[in-house]
Design a protein around this motif. Structure first.
Motif, PDB file in Angstrom:
ATOM      1  N   GLN A 123     -34.354 -14.109 -15.369  1.00  0.00           N
ATOM      2  CA  GLN A 123     -35.433 -14.777 -15.364  1.00  0.00           C
ATOM      3  C   GLN A 123     -35.217 -16.287 -15.503  1.00  0.00           C
ATOM      4  N   LEU A 124     -36.095 -17.291 -15.189  1.00  0.00           N
ATOM      5  CA  LEU A 124     -36.073 -18.855 -15.425  1.00  0.00           C
ATOM      6  C   LEU A 124     -37.650 -19.061 -15.964  1.00  0.00           C
ATOM      7  N   LEU A 125     -37.700 -19.605 -17.096  1.00  0.00           N
ATOM      8  CA  LEU A 125     -38.720 -20.050 -17.717  1.00  0.00           C
ATOM      9  C   LEU A 125     -39.954 -18.971 -17.754  1.00  0.00           C
ATOM     10  N   GLY A 126     -39.610 -17.775 -17.584  1.00  0.00           N
ATOM     11  CA  GLY A 126     -40.590 -16.692 -17.635  1.00  0.00           C
ATOM     12  C   GLY A 126     -40.789 -15.981 -16.225  1.00  0.00           C
ATOM     13  N   PHE A 127     -40.358 -16.721 -15.302  1.00  0.00           N
ATOM     14  CA  PHE A 127     -40.403 -16.184 -13.682  1.00  0.00           C
ATOM     15  C   PHE A 127     -39.232 -15.282 -13.718  1.00  0.00           C
ATOM     16  N   PRO A 128     -39.440 -14.197 -12.949  1.00  0.00           N
ATOM     17  CA  PRO A 128     -38.433 -13.297 -12.484  1.00  0.00           C
ATOM     18  C   PRO A 128     -37.542 -13.633 -11.479  1.00  0.00           C
ATOM     19  N   VAL A 129     -36.299 -13.350 -11.567  1.00  0.00           N
ATOM     20  CA  VAL A 129     -35.228 -13.456 -10.497  1.00  0.00           C
ATOM     21  C   VAL A 129     -35.202 -12.247  -9.940  1.00  0.00           C
ATOM     22  N   ILE A 130     -35.415 -11.969  -8.623  1.00  0.00           N
ATOM     23  CA  ILE A 130     -35.665 -10.525  -7.871  1.00  0.00           C
ATOM     24  C   ILE A 130     -34.335 -10.066  -7.031  1.00  0.00           C
ATOM     25  N   GLY A 131     -33.368 -10.829  -6.886  1.00  0.00           N
ATOM     26  CA  GLY A 131     -32.125 -10.404  -6.075  1.00  0.00           C
ATOM     27  C   GLY A 131     -31.418 -11.641  -5.838  1.00  0.00           C
ATOM     28  N   ASN A 132     -30.396 -11.436  -4.842  1.00  0.00           N
ATOM     29  CA  ASN A 132     -29.877 -12.563  -4.273  1.00  0.00           C
ATOM     30  C   ASN A 132     -30.292 -13.097  -2.922  1.00  0.00           C
ATOM     31  N   PHE A 133     -29.345 -13.812  -2.229  1.00  0.00           N
ATOM     32  CA  PHE A 133     -29.692 -14.421  -0.878  1.00  0.00           C
ATOM     33  C   PHE A 133     -29.758 -13.322   0.063  1.00  0.00           C
ATOM     34  N   GLU A 134     -28.574 -12.589  -0.072  1.00  0.00           N
ATOM     35  CA  GLU A 134     -28.608 -11.286   0.830  1.00  0.00           C
ATOM     36  C   GLU A 134     -29.647 -10.453   0.835  1.00  0.00           C
ATOM     37  N   ASP A 135     -30.214 -10.259  -0.210  1.00  0.00           N
ATOM     38  CA  ASP A 135     -31.292  -9.334  -0.483  1.00  0.00           C
ATOM     39  C   ASP A 135     -32.564  -9.828   0.277  1.00  0.00           C
ATOM     40  N   PHE A 136     -32.748 -11.169   0.072  1.00  0.00           N
ATOM     41  CA  PHE A 136     -33.759 -11.946   0.645  1.00  0.00           C
ATOM     42  C   PHE A 136     -33.675 -11.902   2.124  1.00  0.00           C
ATOM     43  N   LYS A 137     -32.587 -12.306   2.947  1.00  0.00           N
ATOM     44  CA  LYS A 137     -32.436 -12.200   4.049  1.00  0.00           C
ATOM     45  C   LYS A 137     -32.772 -10.746   5.111  1.00  0.00           C
ATOM     46  N   LYS A 138     -32.291  -9.882   4.081  1.00  0.00           N
ATOM     47  CA  LYS A 138     -32.501  -8.370   4.710  1.00  0.00           C
ATOM     48  C   LYS A 138     -34.435  -8.017   4.726  1.00  0.00           C
ATOM     49  N   ASN A 139     -34.836  -9.002   4.070  1.00  0.00           N
ATOM     50  CA  ASN A 139     -36.106  -8.378   3.847  1.00  0.00           C
ATOM     51  C   ASN A 139     -37.156  -9.566   4.036  1.00  0.00           C
ATOM     52  N   TYR A 140     -36.672 -10.506   4.597  1.00  0.00           N
ATOM     53  CA  TYR A 140     -37.506 -11.794   4.651  1.00  0.00           C
ATOM     54  C   TYR A 140     -38.831 -11.455   5.610  1.00  0.00           C
TER      55      TYR A 140
END
Length: 210
Positions: free
Chosen positions: A42-59
């Motif tokens: 997380q950063l400043l209370g907001f979640p980190v949901i994965g990495n860049f490859e995860d995003f590209k697979k599900n954009y």
């Protein structure tokens, strides 16, 4: 309904600046981040949901406004270029409510303009650039893409800045000059003549560092 869902690429200090600006713009906001460091959750209370490859697979499943939250020009440029080729990715600008921008300014996409920045009339800004805290850009300047104008920089009128340029903290660029692409202006430098592409200049007056 207005889309207040944002995805920030990166989860370090620069991303935190974007979060602050987004919160100032709209308290009712949903922010998620992605980052390559699996130890960041997380950063400043907001979640980190994965990495860049995860995003590209599900954009195609993401109904979010996207901005690259990385300060390093080279990495930010690479990630932005990948995202720019994906039609369904909604790349946006984040522009501070505490900045002052003329109505006659043209701004591309994926840019961050931070609190206290001033951009005067007839300025053009490309894509994926950072105009950082308290930076001042006078009339008729051209700012390329993937540029980082650091805090406290002052650009006089009719300055042309090429792509992939870093202008360090507190630097001053005198009017009617051209800053070549891929160049670096050292912090606190005073630039009084054109800067060649792919060069680094430092000092007052600025000279090329060999």
């Amino acid at each position: 309904m207005k889309n207040n869902n944002y995805l920030i690429i990166g989860a370090s200090g620069h991303a935190g600046v974007i979060i602050d600006e987004l919160i100032n713009l709209n308290q009712s906001i949903n922010i998620e981040l992605i980052d390559e460091d699996k130890n960041i959750s997380q950063l400043l209370g907001f979640p980190v949901i994965g990495n860049f490859e995860d995003f590209k697979k599900n954009y195609t499943q993401h109904n979010k406004k996207v901005i690259v939250g990385i300060g390093n020009n080279k990495l930010r440029s690479s990630l932005f270029d990948t995202l720019y080729e994906i039609d369904s990715v909604n790349l946006v600008n984040v522009i501070s409510s505490d900045s002052k921008i003329s109505k006659n300014v043209e701004i591309g996409v994926g840019n961050l303009i931070v609190s206290g920045a001033i951009i005067n009339h007839s300025v053009k800004v490309g894509n994926n650039s950072i105009i950082n805290t308290m930076a001042s850009i006078d009339h008729d300047c051209f700012i390329g893409s993937n540029v980082h104008i650091a805090p406290g920089v002052n650009l006089a009128g009719n300055v042309k800045v090429g792509d992939n340029v870093l202008i360090g903290v507190g630097a001053t660029i005198l009017p009617n000059l051209e800053i070549g692409s891929n160049s670096i202006i050292g912090g606190g430098s005073v630039v009084i003549k054109d800067v060649l592409p792919d060069s680094t200049v430092i000092g007052n007056p600025a000279y090329e560092k060999k």
